[in-house]
Structures are given as structure tokens and as C-alpha cells.
Design an enzyme around this catalytic site. Structure first.
Site, mmCIF file in Angstrom:
data_model
loop_
_atom_site.group_PDB
_atom_site.id
_atom_site.type_symbol
_atom_site.label_atom_id
_atom_site.label_comp_id
_atom_site.label_asym_id
_atom_site.label_seq_id
_atom_site.Cartn_x
_atom_site.Cartn_y
_atom_site.Cartn_z
ATOM 1 N N ASN A 235 9.433 -16.128 -37.276
ATOM 2 C CA ASN A 235 7.996 -15.651 -37.927
ATOM 3 C C ASN A 235 7.790 -16.062 -39.338
ATOM 4 O O ASN A 235 6.736 -16.398 -39.780
ATOM 5 C CB ASN A 235 7.858 -14.211 -37.745
ATOM 6 C CG ASN A 235 6.369 -13.535 -38.659
ATOM 7 O OD1 ASN A 235 5.450 -14.064 -38.271
ATOM 8 N ND2 ASN A 235 7.049 -13.012 -39.654
ATOM 9 N N TYR B 152 0.632 -28.424 -43.578
ATOM 10 C CA TYR B 152 0.683 -27.033 -42.859
ATOM 11 C C TYR B 152 0.422 -27.433 -41.345
ATOM 12 O O TYR B 152 1.494 -27.092 -40.579
ATOM 13 C CB TYR B 152 -0.175 -25.973 -43.426
ATOM 14 C CG TYR B 152 -0.243 -24.782 -42.835
ATOM 15 C CD1 TYR B 152 0.929 -23.662 -43.002
ATOM 16 C CD2 TYR B 152 -1.160 -24.239 -41.641
ATOM 17 C CE1 TYR B 152 1.230 -22.474 -42.494
ATOM 18 C CE2 TYR B 152 -0.908 -23.042 -41.366
ATOM 19 C CZ TYR B 152 0.166 -22.109 -41.484
ATOM 20 O OH TYR B 152 0.072 -20.837 -41.001
ATOM 21 N N THR C 118 -3.100 -10.874 -43.694
ATOM 22 C CA THR C 118 -1.697 -10.570 -44.306
ATOM 23 C C THR C 118 -1.508 -11.074 -45.576
ATOM 24 O O THR C 118 -2.470 -11.757 -46.246
ATOM 25 C CB THR C 118 -0.824 -11.229 -43.637
ATOM 26 O OG1 THR C 118 -0.649 -12.930 -44.002
ATOM 27 C CG2 THR C 118 -0.883 -11.023 -41.958
ATOM 28 N N LYS D 239 3.217 -27.009 -37.945
ATOM 29 C CA LYS D 239 3.083 -25.989 -36.929
ATOM 30 C C LYS D 239 2.948 -26.560 -35.755
ATOM 31 O O LYS D 239 3.343 -26.181 -34.650
ATOM 32 C CB LYS D 239 1.795 -25.014 -37.262
ATOM 33 C CG LYS D 239 1.948 -24.073 -38.409
ATOM 34 C CD LYS D 239 2.870 -23.005 -38.012
ATOM 35 C CE LYS D 239 2.980 -21.907 -39.241
ATOM 36 N NZ LYS D 239 3.898 -20.855 -38.942
HETATM 37 N N1 LIG Z 1 -1.984 -14.701 -41.265
HETATM 38 C C1 LIG Z 1 -2.395 -15.770 -40.912
HETATM 39 O O1 LIG Z 1 -3.841 -15.961 -40.764
HETATM 40 C C2 LIG Z 1 -1.781 -16.473 -40.076
HETATM 41 C C3 LIG Z 1 -2.326 -17.432 -39.136
HETATM 42 C C4 LIG Z 1 -1.670 -18.275 -38.357
HETATM 43 C C5 LIG Z 1 -0.220 -18.353 -38.384
HETATM 44 N N2 LIG Z 1 0.414 -17.595 -39.245
HETATM 45 C C6 LIG Z 1 1.724 -17.824 -39.313
HETATM 46 O O2 LIG Z 1 2.291 -16.186 -39.118
HETATM 47 C C7 LIG Z 1 3.650 -16.081 -39.765
HETATM 48 C C8 LIG Z 1 3.517 -14.786 -40.488
HETATM 49 O O3 LIG Z 1 2.850 -14.996 -41.697
HETATM 50 P P1 LIG Z 1 1.872 -13.587 -42.275
HETATM 51 O O4 LIG Z 1 0.547 -14.033 -42.029
HETATM 52 O O5 LIG Z 1 2.316 -12.357 -41.641
HETATM 53 O O6 LIG Z 1 2.133 -13.585 -43.688
HETATM 54 P P2 LIG Z 1 3.271 -13.050 -44.751
HETATM 55 O O7 LIG Z 1 2.886 -11.748 -44.744
HETATM 56 O O8 LIG Z 1 3.244 -13.787 -45.899
HETATM 57 O O9 LIG Z 1 4.528 -13.302 -44.221
HETATM 58 C C9 LIG Z 1 5.484 -14.348 -44.186
HETATM 59 C C10 LIG Z 1 6.927 -13.949 -44.441
HETATM 60 O O10 LIG Z 1 7.906 -14.825 -44.381
HETATM 61 C C11 LIG Z 1 8.858 -14.764 -45.358
HETATM 62 N N3 LIG Z 1 9.109 -15.980 -45.909
HETATM 63 C C12 LIG Z 1 8.447 -16.784 -46.644
HETATM 64 N N4 LIG Z 1 9.256 -18.003 -47.197
HETATM 65 C C13 LIG Z 1 10.637 -17.639 -46.619
HETATM 66 C C14 LIG Z 1 11.856 -18.157 -46.834
HETATM 67 N N5 LIG Z 1 11.890 -19.378 -47.479
HETATM 68 N N6 LIG Z 1 13.160 -17.822 -46.340
HETATM 69 C C15 LIG Z 1 12.837 -16.427 -45.686
HETATM 70 N N7 LIG Z 1 11.513 -15.859 -45.366
HETATM 71 C C16 LIG Z 1 10.647 -16.297 -45.958
HETATM 72 C C17 LIG Z 1 8.237 -13.788 -46.550
HETATM 73 O O11 LIG Z 1 8.919 -13.073 -47.148
HETATM 74 P P3 LIG Z 1 9.805 -13.301 -48.633
HETATM 75 O O12 LIG Z 1 8.762 -13.778 -49.313
HETATM 76 O O13 LIG Z 1 10.323 -12.015 -48.795
HETATM 77 O O14 LIG Z 1 10.818 -14.296 -48.231
HETATM 78 C C18 LIG Z 1 7.142 -12.977 -45.678
HETATM 79 O O15 LIG Z 1 7.597 -11.801 -45.423
HETATM 80 C C19 LIG Z 1 3.737 -17.342 -40.606
HETATM 81 O O16 LIG Z 1 4.580 -18.501 -39.699
HETATM 82 C C20 LIG Z 1 2.223 -17.842 -40.657
HETATM 83 O O17 LIG Z 1 2.407 -19.179 -40.814
HETATM 84 C C21 LIG Z 1 -0.202 -16.558 -39.888
#
Ligand SMILES: NC(=O)c1ccc[n+]([C@@H]2O[C@H](COP(=O)([O-])OP(=O)(O)OC[C@H]3O[C@@H](n4cnc5c(N)ncnc54)[C@H](OP(=O)(O)O)[C@@H]3O)[C@@H](O)[C@H]2O)c1
Length: 251
Positions: free
Chosen positions: A90, A154, A188, A158
Site C-alpha cells: 500500500n 504517478y 488521506t 500505477k
Molecule cells: N488517497 C487517495 O486519493 C489515493 C487514490 C488512489 C490511490 N492511492 C494510493 O493509496 C496508497 C495509500 O495512500 P494514502 O492515500 O493512504 O496516503 P498516505 O496516508 O500518505 O499513506 C502513504 C503511506 O506510505 C508510506 N510511505 C511513503 N513513502 C514510503 C517509503 N519510501 N517507504 C515506506 N513507506 C512509505 C507513508 O508513511 P511514511 O511517510 O512514514 O513512510 C504513508 O503512511 C498509495 O499507494 C496511494 O498511491 C491513494
């Protein structure tokens, strides 16, 4: 059936969709390993996961763009959880920019995080996942299929994650199932990290809302149950699925 008694690794578990998933997995009675760079947010989720009933919770701070960290994550999770039944890839980040200004280091970074790390983790866990007829869920994005300006890097990473999902589903069947959850806009902290002014961010968010038939962003708690569903043995005939959880964004 169910996740009770299983062991699941969740990356990016400190915030957003990953944190909600870790708590949902915990509430279903599974042990969970929480991976991310920031120990403090992982510890907060770990405490909540224990409260929800997880029999074991392991915090593994790691940068998944670092190959040595990925290897360490796998070794630690396998040792501490005594094997693994589920992996949720994730962790992610959104580094958006128009091509003319974009830094190619960002493309490499997102490819490392969204494609290379998931592939490496799947390989590291493969013996355990194979023995236990396990399940992998990759969290990708509608950006992997919807073309949009300023988000080409991005979206390309994906799209690669979607392709990895389908290819490995075929390659690893029938031993290990590999599926993806494809989120639309979810509220988020990922949006806090975008290189946008407050006004531009508000405009971006309202454009995403307008393009989403349900008329709002999703909540991480509306995504996590579908990740759990794909991890669950009741999904035993599902593999190679790219499941949109997107408020109708891709309908
Ligand atoms: N929110 C949306 O609208 C959305 C839409 C489509 C897809 N997504 C996908 O959903 C997934 C989760 O994202 P989210 O929206 O929940 O955002 P988020 O809250 O920012 O979560 C992303 C997590 O990834 C961790 N991360 C980032 N870089 C990292 C690294 N180099 N190594 C290890 N961990 C890392 C971050 O923690 P640390 O900073 O502590 O490492 C963070 O907890 C992502 O893959 C995102 O692309 C999100």
C-alpha cells in the site's frame, strides 16, 4: 474462512488507507506487521491494533525505496509473525508535476516505491505465501488507467503496478492470489504532500470531487474492508482482479 489467526504485512501502515487496513485486519483477529518510515505513527497504529484484538503486532520502520530495508522487512516479519499469509503493498506517494518541470528522480522514486518494492516483497514472502496459499493485495490507483495532465509519472507507475498484479496473478496461480484495489480520491494525508499552494490544492480537490459520481472523497475506512475481502479465503477464486473502490470515478 476469515482472517482470524492469519498474519498480514501492511506497508504504509502509519496513515491513511494503510492504517485503516491494519486496524481492519486486527479487528478480524489477524496478527499484523506495520511498515513505513515513521516509527511514531506506526506505534500509534500498533496501539490501536492491539486494542482492536490483533493477537500480535510488529512495527517495522523502513524505507521501501531501499533494497536492504525491503530485505530486512521481510526477514523481520517472517521471524516475528512465524510466516505470512497476506501482504498489502500500500505504501505510496504522489509526486505530481508537468513534464517540462518534472524531476526524473521522482519517476525513479515512485517506480521504486510502487513497483520494485512490491515485487521484491512478493518474492521475499513467496515461500511462506505459497506454503500457506496466501494472498497479495496491491493498492494502485485510478490514475493507472485514467490519463491526466501533470500526473503522468504517478499514473505510469500505477499502471505498471496494475500490470504487475495481473502478470503475477497468472504466474503465481494457483498457490498465491494477487489482486489490486484501485482507489479513487480518498481523504488521506497524501494530499498534504502535494507540491500545491492551498488554493491550488482546494481547486484540485474540488475537481476530483466533481469528477466522482458519489460527489465526495472516500474515507479510508470505506476502502479497508475491500482489501480485507481480497485477503480473505472467501475470495479463493479471485486472482488478477483490479477492483475499483472509487465512488464511481471509473464507471
Ligand atoms: N488517497 C487517495 O486519493 C489515493 C487514490 C488512489 C490511490 N492511492 C494510493 O493509496 C496508497 C495509500 O495512500 P494514502 O492515500 O493512504 O496516503 P498516505 O496516508 O500518505 O499513506 C502513504 C503511506 O506510505 C508510506 N510511505 C511513503 N513513502 C514510503 C517509503 N519510501 N517507504 C515506506 N513507506 C512509505 C507513508 O508513511 P511514511 O511517510 O512514514 O513512510 C504513508 O503512511 C498509495 O499507494 C496511494 O498511491 C491513494
Amino acid at each position: 474462512m476469515g482472517l482470524h489467526g492469519k498474519a498480514v504485512v501492511v506497508t504504509g501502515a502509519g496513515t491513511g488507507i494503510g492504517a485503516a487496513t491494519a486496524l481492519a485486519v486486527a479487528a478480524r483477529g489477524a496478527a499484523v506487521a506495520l511498515v513505513g518510515r515513521r516509527r511514531d505513527v506506526l506505534e500509534d497504529v500498533a496501539a490501536a491494533a492491539k486494542d482492536r484484538g490483533a493477537p500480535r503486532v510488529v512495527v517495522i520502520p523502513a524505507d521501501l525505496t531501499d533494497d536492504a530495508d525491503v530485505t530486512r522487512v521481510a526477514a523481520t516479519a517472517l521471524a516475528e509473525l512465524d510466516g505470512v499469509d497476506g501482504l498489502v503493498n500500500n505504501a505510496g506517494t504522489g509526486r505530481f508535476a508537468p513534464l517540462r518541470d518534472a524531476d526524473f528522480a521522482d519517476l525513479r522514486h515512485m517506480f521504486d516505491l510502487h513497483v520494485t518494492a512490491p515485487a521484491r516483497l512478493i518474492r521475499e514472502f513467496l515461500p511462506s505465501l505459497t506454503r500457506r496459499r496466501g494472498s497479495v493485495v496491491n493498492v494502485t490507483s485510478v490514475a493507472g488507467s485514467l490519463a491526466a495532465p501533470n500526473r503522468s509519472f504517478y499514473g505510469a507507475t500505477k499502471a505498471a503496478a496494475n500490470h504487475l498484479t495481473r502478470s503475477l496473478a497468472r504466474e503465481l496461480a494457483p498457490d498465491v492470489r494477487v489482486n489490486a484495489i484501485v482507489p479513487g480520491p480518498v481523504d488521506t494525508p497524501i494530499y498534504d504532500g502535494l507540491p500545491l499552494s492551498a488554493d491550488d490544492l482546494a481547486e484540485f480537490r474540488s475537481a476530483l470531487t466533481a469528477a466522482t459520481p458519489m460527489g465526495r472523497f472516500g474515507d479510508p475506512a470505506e476502502v479497508a474492508p475491500w482489501i480485507c475481502a481480497l485477503l480473505d479465503d472467501s475470495a479463493s477464486w479471485l486472482t488478477g482482479v483490479l477492483l475499483p473502490v472509487d465512488g464511481g470515478r471509473c464507471a
